[in-house]
Design a protein around this motif. Structure first.
Motif, short mmCIF file in Angstrom:
data_model
loop_
_atom_site.label_atom_id
_atom_site.label_comp_id
_atom_site.label_asym_id
_atom_site.label_seq_id
_atom_site.Cartn_x
_atom_site.Cartn_y
_atom_site.Cartn_z
N HIS A 375 0.88 -1.21 -0.09
CA HIS A 375 -0.05 -0.07 0.09
C HIS A 375 0.86 1.35 -0.06
O HIS A 375 2.25 1.13 0.34
CB HIS A 375 -0.76 -0.06 1.01
CG HIS A 375 -0.19 0.21 2.48
ND1 HIS A 375 0.65 -0.80 3.19
CD2 HIS A 375 -0.23 1.15 3.39
CE1 HIS A 375 1.02 -0.37 4.08
NE2 HIS A 375 0.34 0.61 4.67
N HIS A 377 1.24 3.83 2.03
CA HIS A 377 1.53 4.72 3.19
C HIS A 377 3.27 4.95 3.15
O HIS A 377 3.92 4.08 2.57
CB HIS A 377 1.48 3.86 4.27
CG HIS A 377 0.17 4.19 5.26
ND1 HIS A 377 -0.52 3.42 5.99
CD2 HIS A 377 -0.31 5.45 5.53
CE1 HIS A 377 -1.55 3.99 6.64
NE2 HIS A 377 -1.35 5.25 6.13
N ASP A 379 5.61 4.84 5.16
CA ASP A 379 6.59 4.18 5.94
C ASP A 379 6.86 2.97 5.00
O ASP A 379 8.00 2.22 5.07
CB ASP A 379 6.10 3.66 7.33
CG ASP A 379 4.68 2.85 7.23
OD1 ASP A 379 3.95 3.42 6.62
OD2 ASP A 379 4.59 1.95 7.87
N HIS A 380 6.05 2.39 3.91
CA HIS A 380 6.31 1.50 3.01
C HIS A 380 6.89 1.86 1.71
O HIS A 380 7.50 0.94 0.91
CB HIS A 380 4.95 0.60 2.77
CG HIS A 380 4.43 0.24 4.16
ND1 HIS A 380 4.46 -1.45 4.36
CD2 HIS A 380 4.02 0.75 5.19
CE1 HIS A 380 3.90 -1.54 5.55
NE2 HIS A 380 3.66 -0.41 5.76
N HIS A 467 -6.94 -2.17 4.94
CA HIS A 467 -6.03 -1.34 5.63
C HIS A 467 -6.89 0.21 5.37
O HIS A 467 -7.97 0.31 4.98
CB HIS A 467 -4.76 -1.19 5.04
CG HIS A 467 -3.58 -0.39 5.99
ND1 HIS A 467 -3.48 -0.70 7.34
CD2 HIS A 467 -2.69 0.33 5.56
CE1 HIS A 467 -2.63 0.20 7.74
NE2 HIS A 467 -1.91 0.76 6.81
N ASP A 488 0.35 -4.26 5.98
CA ASP A 488 -0.53 -3.72 7.20
C ASP A 488 -2.16 -4.00 6.74
O ASP A 488 -2.52 -3.58 6.04
CB ASP A 488 -0.47 -2.22 6.99
CG ASP A 488 1.04 -1.56 7.38
OD1 ASP A 488 2.00 -2.34 7.29
OD2 ASP A 488 1.20 -0.36 7.48
ZN LIG Z 1 0.24 1.23 6.74
#
Ligand SMILES: [Zn+2]
Ligand SMILES: [Zn+2]
Length: 603
Positions: A375, A377, A379-380, A467, A488
């Protein structure tokens, strides 16, 4: 053939499981109570010989297992002075198909030379060397790659010392092992030992009880087995405790191993005396069950893993800037090919670290050509520009192929646009990358559920997860393994279906203890879009992976303050999710094999 004979009484023998992974105590392995079938061509036998060690010849004997082999071989160093040789254990182990080697240390039981604890350490190393000698391995139908050390009391110390100093020992079992590094720590305990040893050393030549304690004192630092947890954490370790003087030290070692997320710790407490006088059958059952599990276990050091497919954890973190946990990124390596899932911050540097430290050249940044994102986000994905440009400058000559949810194409275009000046400069007539401009390009593929990628090494199937935005988990089928990664997500049925007995399931988890300390808004978000340890235990029980790897656990290590928005209820350090917390919550609910992933772990 392995037969299991139910033995009702063992259920009551194991009053106190301390360890996270019960051994299946309700059955006694057949080899504990049943002789093996006859093998006329390769009968079992007893071989007697000496092993040279520093000028002495160690009296040694080997219970040779039935069958052609090559057999895994157990070395059974005895206690001090060695009145208890654990012959019953040796026989059960042999019936289970392993060779067992026993020997006397220098200066004991008539063997030449003078005894000291240091010389016993050397003797064990010589025995290992003897078994690795190809001529001896052939003669005794032994597989030198499957050497296991199992020791009781002083022998347990020797077994652990040898295993922690020799990474090619496959596994180690310590039974009520004495911790020589700590035997002088408590004056009262020391006195008790001294008294006992003074009356027991008759078969030992050249050392008095007080001399042995003094020798241990000089080695207090390097003979404290709790310190060996790091060296042992990647291999199967069995700790069998009794109600004796060594209990606390064994507990301390178990705790240190758990702190380090040991890959294969089994810990069992048996309510008995130091010699296991009334629990010999239980002891044999525990040890033989453990040995049988070794043969099928996923717990293997990366070095000895013969499979073509490896899982390499590049980053196991979250948005928390934890220096020990890079942003989420996982590589699945099949032979010389790497497939990346997520590219959190730090991905390129962790990939190089894995190439160097784990000796996996497939994950060198220039070799990363195919990636999947769960996904969008940050942090990814915050490592995306580095993956594109760092991979290119490290030698990728072809476009990066990336697969992920809606929005991936736009993100890709914008990153390339943002770095327009860099890319133009590197490809102009002076530029270092002018000869392979293709490497700066990216083919971004927006996907839906179903098979989204296929080549001769792997088939990748995406499945929808739950998510805060469009998100996918991925199932990788390779020639020898099936691996599923969650990204996630709240627990979803699709993950269970995708795994369905898979080899490795990599899944996020958030500990209940931590969630309880989070402010309400965070808790509500997690309840909707993440997975608790309790939920993961349920999910994994249904999905039945051979190995469950936990990653992406929100945690603020001591000193890293949570942002003001998520001030915890119980002070700044309260939001640290220790490996022990995860271990405890999961093991109380899940009986399968699991590990808490750390950056650069390889499975
Ligand atoms: Zn996430
Ligand atoms: Zn995340």
């Amino acid at each position: 053939m392995k037969r299991l004979i139910p033995l009702a009484t063992t259920l009551t023998l194991f009053g106190s499981w301390l360890g996270p992974q019960p051994l299946g105590a309700q059955t006694t392995p057949a080899s504990v109570v049943v002789d093996p079938p006859m093998d006329k061509q390769f009968p079992p036998g007893l071989a007697m010989f000496t092993v040279p060690s520093h000028g002495a010849d160690l009296d040694s004997w080997l219970y040779l297992a039935s069958g052609a082999g090559p057999h895994g071989t157990v070395i059974l160093p005895h206690g001090l002075p060695g009145y208890e040789m654990s012959g019953d254990l040796a026989q059960s182990i042999r019936r289970a198909g392993w060779n067992v080697l026993l020997f006397h240390y220098r200066g004991t039981w008539g063997v030449g030379g003078v005894f000291s604890q240091s010389s016993a350490i050397e003797d064990a190393a010589e025995v290992v060397r003897f078994l690795r000698d190809p001529a001896n391995a052939a003669k005794y139908r032994a597989d030198p790659k499957r050497l296991v050390l199992i020791g009781h009391s002083f022998g347990g110390f020797i077994a652990a010392y040898e295993a922690s100093h020799d990474p090619d020992i496959k596994a180690v079992a310590m039974i009520a092992a004495v911790n020589l590094g700590r035997i002088n720590a408590d004056p009262k305990e020391r006195e008790a030992r001294l008294k006992r040893w003074e009356t027991q050393l008759h078969p030992v030549r050249g050392a008095t009880a007080s001399e042995l304690l003094a020798e241990a004192e000089r080695h207090a630092k390097d003979w404290d087995y709790v310190q060996w947890a790091e060296a042992l954490r990647t291999r199967p370790v069995l700790l069998v405790e009794a109600d004796d003087q060594n209990h606390a030290d064994m507990e301390a070692l178990a705790s240190a191993l758990r702190q380090k997320s040991a890959l294969g710790l089994e810990q069992i407490a048996v309510p008995t005396d130091h010699s296991f006088s009334d629990h010999r059958i239980a002891l044999q059952s525990i040890v033989v069950s453990w040995l049988e599990k070794l043969e099928t276990s996923e717990i293997q050091s990366p070095k000895e893993r013969s499979t073509r497919t490896k899982v390499v954890l590049l980053g196991t973190g979250t948005p928390v800037p934890d220096p020990d946990r890079s942003g989420p990124a996982t590589a699945i390596v099949v032979d010389d090919r790497a497939y990346l899932i997520d590219f959190g911050p730090g991905v390129v540097r962790r990939a190089e670290a894995a190439a160097l430290k784990r000796e996996i050249p497939a994950v060198e940044p220039g070799n990363l050509k195919v990636a999947f994102v769960t996904h969008l986000h940050s942090d990814h994905t915050a490592g995306y520009s580095d993956l594109i440009l760092g991979g290119w400058t490290s030698g990728r000559t072809v476009p990066l192929e990336v697969y992920g949810p809606t929005g991936l194409q736009s993100m890709t275009e914008h990153i390339l646009q943002a770095y327009r000046i860099d890319i133009e400069t590197r490809t102009n007539p002076d530029g270092n990358q002018r000869r392979f401009p293709e490497g700066s390009k990216v083919n971004a593929h927006e996907i839906k559920s179903g098979v989204i990628y296929k080549d001769e090494k792997v088939t990748v199937t995406a499945f929808a997860t739950k998510h805060a935005m469009e998100s996918y988990g991925y199932r990788f089928e390779t020639p020898d393994r099936t691996i599923v990664i969650s990204g996630d997500t709240n627990p979803v049925e699709e993950t269970i279906k995708a795994c369905n007995g898979c080899d490795v399931l990599i899944h996020e988890a958030q500990p209940l203890e931590l969630l309880a300390k989070m402010p309400e808004s965070m808790r509500a978000f997690d309840a909707k879009y993440h997975t608790t340890t309790e939920q993961l235990a349920d999910l994994a029980t249904k999905a039945k992976p051979k190995l469950l790897v936990i990653y992406h656990t929100v945690s603020f290590p001591t000193g890293i303050a949570p942002p003001r928005l998520i001030q915890p209820k119980a002070g700044a350090d309260a939001l640290y999710a220790s490996p022990e917390m995860l271990q405890k919550e999961l093991s109380s609910r899940y009986s399968g094999h699991f590990v808490i992933g750390r950056d650069l772990d390889v499975y």
